[in-house]
Design a protein around this motif. Structure first.
Motif, short mmCIF file in Angstrom:
data_model
loop_
_atom_site.label_atom_id
_atom_site.label_comp_id
_atom_site.label_asym_id
_atom_site.label_seq_id
_atom_site.Cartn_x
_atom_site.Cartn_y
_atom_site.Cartn_z
N THR A 15 0.69 -1.23 -0.01
CA THR A 15 0.14 -0.04 0.09
C THR A 15 0.70 1.23 0.15
O THR A 15 1.77 1.43 0.85
N VAL A 16 0.59 2.13 -0.88
CA VAL A 16 1.22 3.43 -0.98
C VAL A 16 0.21 4.62 -1.10
O VAL A 16 -0.47 4.39 -2.00
N ALA A 17 0.49 5.52 -0.37
CA ALA A 17 -0.18 6.92 -0.54
C ALA A 17 0.55 7.81 -1.68
O ALA A 17 1.73 7.98 -1.52
N LEU A 18 -0.16 8.14 -2.62
CA LEU A 18 0.08 9.00 -3.65
C LEU A 18 -0.68 10.34 -3.81
O LEU A 18 -1.85 10.40 -3.70
N SER A 19 -0.03 11.33 -3.95
CA SER A 19 -0.71 12.66 -4.13
C SER A 19 -1.23 12.70 -5.32
O SER A 19 -0.41 12.47 -6.56
N ALA A 20 -2.28 13.27 -5.87
CA ALA A 20 -2.81 13.31 -7.33
C ALA A 20 -3.80 14.61 -7.16
O ALA A 20 -4.07 15.10 -6.18
N HIS A 21 -4.34 14.72 -8.48
CA HIS A 21 -5.30 15.88 -8.65
C HIS A 21 -6.25 15.38 -9.72
O HIS A 21 -5.81 14.83 -10.72
N TYR A 22 -7.52 16.06 -9.75
CA TYR A 22 -8.21 15.80 -10.89
C TYR A 22 -8.45 16.88 -11.74
O TYR A 22 -8.63 18.18 -11.47
N ASP A 23 -8.09 16.90 -13.19
CA ASP A 23 -7.80 18.08 -13.95
C ASP A 23 -9.34 18.35 -14.78
O ASP A 23 -9.26 18.94 -15.72
N ASP B 161 0.59 13.40 -9.15
CA ASP B 161 1.56 14.72 -9.19
C ASP B 161 2.71 14.33 -9.26
O ASP B 161 3.77 15.12 -9.99
N GLU B 162 3.26 12.88 -9.15
CA GLU B 162 4.63 12.67 -9.32
C GLU B 162 4.50 11.16 -10.05
O GLU B 162 3.66 10.33 -9.76
N PRO B 163 5.61 10.67 -10.84
CA PRO B 163 5.53 9.63 -11.62
C PRO B 163 5.64 8.39 -10.69
O PRO B 163 6.21 8.57 -9.50
N TYR B 164 4.81 7.37 -10.65
CA TYR B 164 5.03 6.31 -9.95
C TYR B 164 4.49 4.83 -10.76
O TYR B 164 3.71 5.03 -11.55
N PRO B 165 5.44 4.10 -10.83
CA PRO B 165 5.13 2.75 -11.77
C PRO B 165 3.83 1.90 -11.08
O PRO B 165 4.18 1.46 -9.98
N LEU B 166 2.83 1.92 -11.98
CA LEU B 166 2.01 1.15 -11.54
C LEU B 166 1.87 0.10 -12.76
O LEU B 166 1.82 0.46 -13.87
N PRO B 167 1.49 -1.06 -12.20
CA PRO B 167 1.53 -2.10 -13.19
C PRO B 167 -0.19 -1.85 -13.80
O PRO B 167 -1.00 -1.26 -13.63
N GLU B 168 -0.25 -2.47 -14.96
CA GLU B 168 -1.62 -2.56 -15.68
C GLU B 168 -2.82 -3.13 -14.86
O GLU B 168 -2.44 -4.18 -14.38
#
Length: 69
Positions: free
Chosen positions: A3-11, A18-25
């Motif tokens: 589990t990882v918390a990532l910052s994001a926004h809705y455009d 907000d920052e690149p992070y490798p997510l599997p498909e």
């Protein structure tokens, strides 16, 4: 996957990290929408400012002996 918390926004169309992070498909995600309560933000900002003033660079360093008085 851990589990990882990532910052994001809705455009307005998509959710963007907000920052690149490798997510599997097809990675499973949990989205939490944070409130945009202006009053709460104002109180938080004021609290941060007052704490910075109270514990700023001009604050003396206290020793353990000072704490026992």
């Amino acid at each position: 996957m851990k589990t990882v918390a990532l910052s994001a926004h809705y455009d307005g169309e998509t959710i963007r990290l907000d920052e690149p992070y490798p997510l599997p498909e097809n990675a499973q995600l949990v989205v939490v929408v944070l409130s945009q309560d202006r009053e709460q933000e104002d109180w938080s900002r004021l609290s941060i400012q007052q704490l910075a003033r109270a514990y700023g660079d001009s604050e003396p360093d206290y020793t353990e002996a000072d704490l026992r008085r």
